[in-house]
Write a protein that holds these residues in place. Structure first.
Motif, short mmCIF file in Angstrom:
data_model
loop_
_atom_site.label_atom_id
_atom_site.label_comp_id
_atom_site.label_asym_id
_atom_site.label_seq_id
_atom_site.Cartn_x
_atom_site.Cartn_y
_atom_site.Cartn_z
N ILE A 1 0.49 -1.32 0.00
CA ILE A 1 -0.16 0.16 -0.33
C ILE A 1 0.64 1.40 -0.31
O ILE A 1 0.63 2.30 -0.27
N GLY A 2 1.84 1.21 0.58
CA GLY A 2 2.92 2.10 1.58
C GLY A 2 3.02 2.51 -0.47
O GLY A 2 3.83 3.82 -0.87
N MET A 3 3.66 1.28 -1.34
CA MET A 3 4.48 1.54 -2.42
C MET A 3 3.15 1.86 -3.54
O MET A 3 3.89 3.41 -4.35
N LEU A 4 2.37 1.75 -3.59
CA LEU A 4 1.17 1.84 -4.37
C LEU A 4 0.56 3.25 -4.03
O LEU A 4 0.41 4.51 -5.44
N SER A 5 1.20 3.73 -2.77
CA SER A 5 0.45 5.19 -2.00
C SER A 5 1.75 6.01 -3.08
O SER A 5 0.82 7.28 -3.22
N ALA A 6 2.31 5.76 -3.59
CA ALA A 6 3.70 6.79 -3.93
C ALA A 6 2.53 6.59 -5.32
O ALA A 6 3.53 8.80 -6.32
N LEU A 7 2.24 5.64 -6.13
CA LEU A 7 2.25 6.59 -7.42
C LEU A 7 0.50 8.00 -7.77
O LEU A 7 0.62 7.83 -6.91
N LYS A 8 1.24 8.53 -9.61
CA LYS A 8 0.01 9.47 -9.07
C LYS A 8 0.17 9.49 -10.47
O LYS A 8 0.43 9.42 -11.12
N THR A 9 -1.50 9.98 -11.17
CA THR A 9 -1.78 10.13 -12.50
C THR A 9 -1.01 11.11 -13.15
O THR A 9 -0.06 11.62 -12.35
N PRO A 10 -1.42 10.58 -14.58
CA PRO A 10 0.01 11.99 -15.14
C PRO A 10 0.21 13.76 -14.88
O PRO A 10 0.26 13.97 -14.62
N ASP A 11 -1.51 13.84 -14.36
CA ASP A 11 -2.08 15.12 -14.16
C ASP A 11 -1.46 15.29 -12.26
O ASP A 11 -1.55 16.28 -12.03
N GLY A 12 -0.21 14.85 -11.55
CA GLY A 12 -0.35 14.94 -10.34
C GLY A 12 -1.14 14.05 -9.17
O GLY A 12 -0.99 14.36 -7.60
N THR A 13 -2.39 13.71 -9.78
CA THR A 13 -3.26 13.95 -8.75
C THR A 13 -2.86 12.40 -8.01
O THR A 13 -3.13 11.72 -8.48
N PRO A 14 -3.20 12.42 -6.61
CA PRO A 14 -2.92 10.76 -5.89
C PRO A 14 -4.56 10.03 -6.07
O PRO A 14 -5.32 10.46 -6.35
#
Ligand code: SAM
Length: 370
Positions: free
Chosen positions: A112-125
């Motif tokens: 979960i920690g690793m996935l929560s660091a991902l952001k959409t192309p416009d920078g949204t979590p």
């Protein structure tokens, strides 16, 4: 005597998907054959579960001799995150961890920690959520929240102890699930949804008690039509309680009105009680199929991409990951597979239940991810 063979997992040795000759740069705006975007990714993190729900993992099939996947077959957390990042570049903004029982996967909070660091192309979590039977929720809720999980959906099919235990077939008490819900709420894993699968003659007498119980709580109760997922639950149409019947039953005691959907592709039809206190959702996957809005891809425990819950075959992304393929090649494969997607199993189900076309073989929900 002929032996019935049930395809529990997709064990056929398909070749990995072929690499496209022209590589693409993801735009985040991909659409399939029917114009449906790729917005949601469901990831099954384990094919194991500590419940044996009669409609999902019946004990007669998933018994002590059942061969669950070996650990080496599972995608590692790094592999899951790697693939998820490629899906996010194609437009995914919501990820749901599921299974099997996702809280059985060791150190799930690390993933979960690793996935929560991902952001959409416009920078949204991302909107990061998880579906659980609630058995380990009280113990894990704080760690899940701290790791970056936004919310949870909890399955609960009855309040009556006997009915619930008959359904989960694992002697698990209702009180422990309710406690898990409360702890999850206290740590801020909300809004929390509670899923009740309704099976006629098994737990339909629990519809009103569940509605009454959850009406004045922070939890949104959703009634799910019993579906013909997989091949092991012996599904029959007459065991499905149509959502319209559930709505009529509740309205007889607790008047309510349908609400507009929050977003295109929302699975539940939302209803609000007339007194303004609380809402319920009705998920009519059988009687009012919503394939036309389905924007969900599924990644199985061993890294196969399924473009429909009722698919009979997946596409082996793990083979690509564990080869020399570049990100650009894997991303192009995902794009190619999504663009070719034309699945609409549930919309075609009616013809099949009327015997007009044979049902294709399907893999189990615990493997593909519910
Ligand atoms: N173990 C977790 C849980 O119990 O929520 C996650 C996996 S479970 C497969 C995900 C969801 O699928 C649960 O809410 C479960 O009730 C639902 N489900 C499983 N089999 C189903 C069926 N045949 N029809 C409708 N829903 C089903």
């Amino acid at each position: 005597m002929t032996r019935k063979v049930i395809p529990l997992i997709d064990s056929r040795s398909f070749l990995p998907p072929s690499l496209p000759s022209i590589l693409e740069t993801p735009t985040g705006l991909i659409a399939d054959e029917l114009g449906r975007p790729l917005h949601d990714l469901r990831i099954s993190v384990t094919d194991r579960c500590n419940f044996r729900c009669v409609y999902c993992m019946p004990r007669a099939v998933f018994d002590k001799d059942y061969a669950f996947l070996p650990h080496t077959a599972l995608l590692s957390f790094e592999e899951i995150t790697h693939l998820a990042s490629l899906f996010v570049a194609h437009g995914v903004h919501k990820i749901r961890l599921t299974g099997g029982e996702p809280l059985l996967r060791k150190h799930i909070e690390k993933l979960i920690g690793m996935l929560s660091a991902l952001k959409t192309p416009d920078g949204t979590p991302l909107d990061l959520t998880l579906t659980t039977n609630g058995s380990l929720l009280a113990k894990k809720a704080q760690a899940l929240k701290d790791a970056g999980l936004n919310r949870v959906t909890v399955s609960l099919d009855a309040l009556d102890e006997n009915i619930f235990q008959r359904m989960n077939d694992a002697d698990f008490p209702v009180a422990d699930v309710l406690h898990g819900l409360d702890v999850a709420h206290q740590v801020g894993l909300g809004p929390i949804k509670v899923n009740m699968v309704v099976k006629r003659g098994v737990n339909d007498q629990e519809i009103l008690p569940m509605a009454r119980h959850f009406k004045n709580t922070p939890y949104i109760l959703r009634f799910i039509e019993y579906m013909d997922v997989g091949a092991s639950n012996g599904w029959k149409m007459d065991e499905v309680v149509p959502s319209a019947e559930v709505a009529r039953l509740i309205q007889g005691e607790l008047p309510m009105q349908p609400l507009a959907a929050n977003y295109v592709g929302e699975t539940a039809q939302r209803w609000r009680y007339d007194d303004g206190i609380g809402e319920v959702g009705l998920i009519s996957s059988v009687t009012q199929a919503f394939c036309h809005d389905c924007s969900r891809a599924r990644l199985s425990t061993e890294g196969k991409l399924y473009t429909c819950l009722f698919a009979s075959a997946g596409h082996d992304l793990r083979a690509l990951l564990r080869s020399e393929c570049s990100d650009s090649e894997i991303s192009s494969v995902i794009g190619q597979l999504w663009r070719a997607r034309d699945d609409r199993y549930s919309e075609l189900r009616t013809q099949r239940t009327e015997g007009l076309a044979p049902a294709p073989k399907k893999v189990e929900m615990s493997y593909i991810g519910g």
